[in-house]
Design a protein around this motif. Structure first.
Motif, mmCIF file in Angstrom:
data_model
loop_
_atom_site.group_PDB
_atom_site.id
_atom_site.type_symbol
_atom_site.label_atom_id
_atom_site.label_comp_id
_atom_site.label_asym_id
_atom_site.label_seq_id
_atom_site.Cartn_x
_atom_site.Cartn_y
_atom_site.Cartn_z
ATOM 1 N N SER A 64 54.257 51.519 25.954
ATOM 2 C CA SER A 64 53.636 51.242 24.650
ATOM 3 C C SER A 64 54.677 51.066 23.558
ATOM 4 N N ASP A 67 56.269 47.696 24.134
ATOM 5 C CA ASP A 67 55.341 46.627 23.769
ATOM 6 C C ASP A 67 55.202 46.492 22.257
ATOM 7 N N ARG A 105 46.172 49.152 18.285
ATOM 8 C CA ARG A 105 45.634 48.695 19.569
ATOM 9 C C ARG A 105 46.272 49.467 20.728
ATOM 10 N N LEU A 106 47.594 49.629 20.671
ATOM 11 C CA LEU A 106 48.292 50.357 21.734
ATOM 12 C C LEU A 106 47.888 51.825 21.764
ATOM 13 N N PHE A 109 44.417 52.062 23.212
ATOM 14 C CA PHE A 109 44.456 51.817 24.653
ATOM 15 C C PHE A 109 44.888 53.067 25.398
ATOM 16 N N SER A 114 42.896 53.054 29.108
ATOM 17 C CA SER A 114 43.838 52.714 30.174
ATOM 18 C C SER A 114 43.198 52.690 31.565
ATOM 19 N N PHE A 119 39.987 45.020 29.098
ATOM 20 C CA PHE A 119 40.566 45.451 27.828
ATOM 21 C C PHE A 119 39.496 45.364 26.754
ATOM 22 N N PRO A 123 44.905 42.323 24.319
ATOM 23 C CA PRO A 123 46.138 43.034 24.652
ATOM 24 C C PRO A 123 47.312 42.515 23.811
ATOM 25 N N HIS A 162 41.363 41.852 32.475
ATOM 26 C CA HIS A 162 42.588 42.603 32.758
ATOM 27 C C HIS A 162 43.447 41.762 33.703
#
Length: 177
Positions: A64, A67, A105-106, A109, A114, A119, A123, A162
């Motif tokens: 994360s 990302d 968002r991360l 998630f 997860s 999703f 993403p 996904h």
């Protein structure tokens, strides 16, 4: 062998940092190359973790963070460097909004999604790639609207397939030979 997936994730993080560094020196093409390389590494870190039975909470958190840098901050800075800077207050607000929505968002998630088969919200790697591509329209108004739209999609309740999980399963099972 358990450290290999984390090393791949750290490679993704380094790509994000190098993309940002490239932008500081106005090297747009290198920045794009680093973002795309980060995407490649992001695709394989989870697959390596599953293959090596090295899935961990630490790996998920590292992923994360990587990302956020590679697909949240670097693409926002790219969009700003390419065209959003011509819209002084609006441009920086759009770039900040995109990065903040990516962070939200991360976080969402990791806490809630997860284990889901789809999703909820776009993403961040996909949003990052869309923003990179959109940046090359060189149209500040269109880019501002697109940046805000991607920001919204990341935090929306819209379901997205996904793809990464399905692609990894197909590769691991040998369906893609």
């Amino acid at each position: 062998m358990n450290y290999i997936p984390c090393m791949i994730t750290i490679g993704n993080f380094i790509c994000g940092l190098l993309a940002i560094h490239s932008l500081l020196y106005h090297n747009i093409h290198s920045a794009v190359l680093f973002i795309f390389t980060g995407m490649f590494l992001d695709f394989f870190d989870g697959m390596a973790a599953r293959k090596l039975n090295a899935v961990s909470d630490m790996g998920r958190e590292l992923d994360s963070f990587a990302d956020l840098v590679t697909f949240g901050v670097a693409p926002a800075m790219l969009a700003y460097s390419v065209a959003l800077y011509t819209l002084p207050s609006i441009g920086i607000l759009c770039a900040l909004t995109y990065s903040i929505c990516g962070m939200l968002r991360l976080s969402k998630f990791n806490i809630e999604q997860s284990k889901l088969p789809t999703f909820i919200g776009m993403p961040i790697p996909f949003a990052g790639m869309c923003l990179v591509i959109l940046s090359f329209t060189y149209n500040p108004i269109l880019l501002a609207i697109g940046t805000c739209g991607l920001s919204y999609l990341m935090v929306s309740k819209i379901k997205f397939p996904h793809f990464k999980k399905h692609a990894a399963e197909n590769l691991e099972s040998g369906r893609w030979n």
